[in-house]
Enzyme design. Structure first.
Site, short mmCIF file in Angstrom:
data_model
loop_
_atom_site.label_atom_id
_atom_site.label_comp_id
_atom_site.label_asym_id
_atom_site.label_seq_id
_atom_site.Cartn_x
_atom_site.Cartn_y
_atom_site.Cartn_z
N CYS A 9 0.85 -1.18 0.00
CA CYS A 9 0.00 0.00 0.00
C CYS A 9 0.90 1.23 0.00
O CYS A 9 1.87 1.29 0.75
CB CYS A 9 -0.89 -0.01 1.24
SG CYS A 9 -1.95 1.43 1.36
N HIS A 16 -9.14 -3.81 -2.29
CA HIS A 16 -8.17 -3.07 -1.46
C HIS A 16 -8.66 -1.63 -1.23
O HIS A 16 -8.64 -1.12 -0.10
CB HIS A 16 -6.80 -3.09 -2.15
CG HIS A 16 -5.71 -2.39 -1.40
ND1 HIS A 16 -4.67 -3.05 -0.79
CD2 HIS A 16 -5.49 -1.05 -1.17
CE1 HIS A 16 -3.86 -2.16 -0.22
NE2 HIS A 16 -4.34 -0.94 -0.43
N GLU A 17 -9.14 -0.99 -2.29
CA GLU A 17 -9.56 0.42 -2.18
C GLU A 17 -10.87 0.57 -1.41
O GLU A 17 -11.05 1.52 -0.65
CB GLU A 17 -9.65 1.06 -3.56
CG GLU A 17 -8.39 0.98 -4.43
CD GLU A 17 -7.09 1.27 -3.71
OE1 GLU A 17 -7.08 2.04 -2.75
OE2 GLU A 17 -6.05 0.69 -4.13
N HIS A 55 -10.11 0.55 2.13
CA HIS A 55 -9.68 1.87 2.59
C HIS A 55 -10.89 2.73 2.97
O HIS A 55 -10.87 3.42 4.00
CB HIS A 55 -8.90 2.61 1.49
CG HIS A 55 -7.42 2.34 1.48
ND1 HIS A 55 -6.61 2.64 2.55
CD2 HIS A 55 -6.61 1.80 0.54
CE1 HIS A 55 -5.36 2.30 2.26
NE2 HIS A 55 -5.32 1.78 1.05
ZN ZN Z 1 -3.72 0.91 0.12
#
Ligand code: ZN
Length: 139
Positions: free
Chosen positions: A88, A129-130, A133
């Site tokens: 990341c 992954h996003e 977040h």
């Molecule tokens: Zn990330």
């Protein structure tokens, strides 16, 4: 405009709130910042530039790596769990995470029209992954 990368785990661990049309300039800055880091980054969420709104941008492999923008993405369905190693831009090192090979994502485009689309493989992994977040989850 390119923005500095947020690296504070305390900030990044907060859940982002819903994006509206007023957040479109943030989405543009986010895409510019991704472009500036494209040598080592394939996707970003708005909190990575210090804006706690549910916006993600990513390189869409299914669209010749064009940068795609999603407002308020939510993963509706997921199939085929597997283990992946991820890095990341906001963190150092890499970590092992559980991802899904095929996902269905509901999101809004730049005109705030709602879409539901299925993604597989690498692009699906980036989106997961996003979206993590946006939920304050770090790898
Ligand atoms: Zn990330």
């Amino acid at each position: 405009m390119q923005r500095p990368i947020m690296t504070s785990p305390a900030f990044l661990s907060q859940k982002s709130s819903a994006a509206t049309q007023r957040d479109i300039p943030t989405a543009v800055d986010l895409a510019d910042t991704l472009a500036a880091h494209s040598d080592r980054c394939v996707g970003m969420a708005a909190n990575m530039i210090g804006v706690s709104k549910r916006i993600i941008v990513f390189k869409d492999e299914t669209q010749n790596d064009r940068t795609a923008t999603m407002f308020n993405p939510t993963i509706r369905e997921k199939f085929g769990q597997y283990e992946a190693e991820e890095e990341c831009l906001s963190l150092t090192g890499s970590r092992t995470v559980m991802r899904f090979r095929r996902i269905s994502v509901e999101y809004q485009d730049e005109k705030f029209r709602t879409h539901t689309q299925t993604y597989t493989g690498w692009t699906a992994q980036i989106i997961q992954h996003e979206v993590d977040h946006c939920d304050g989850i770090l790898v």
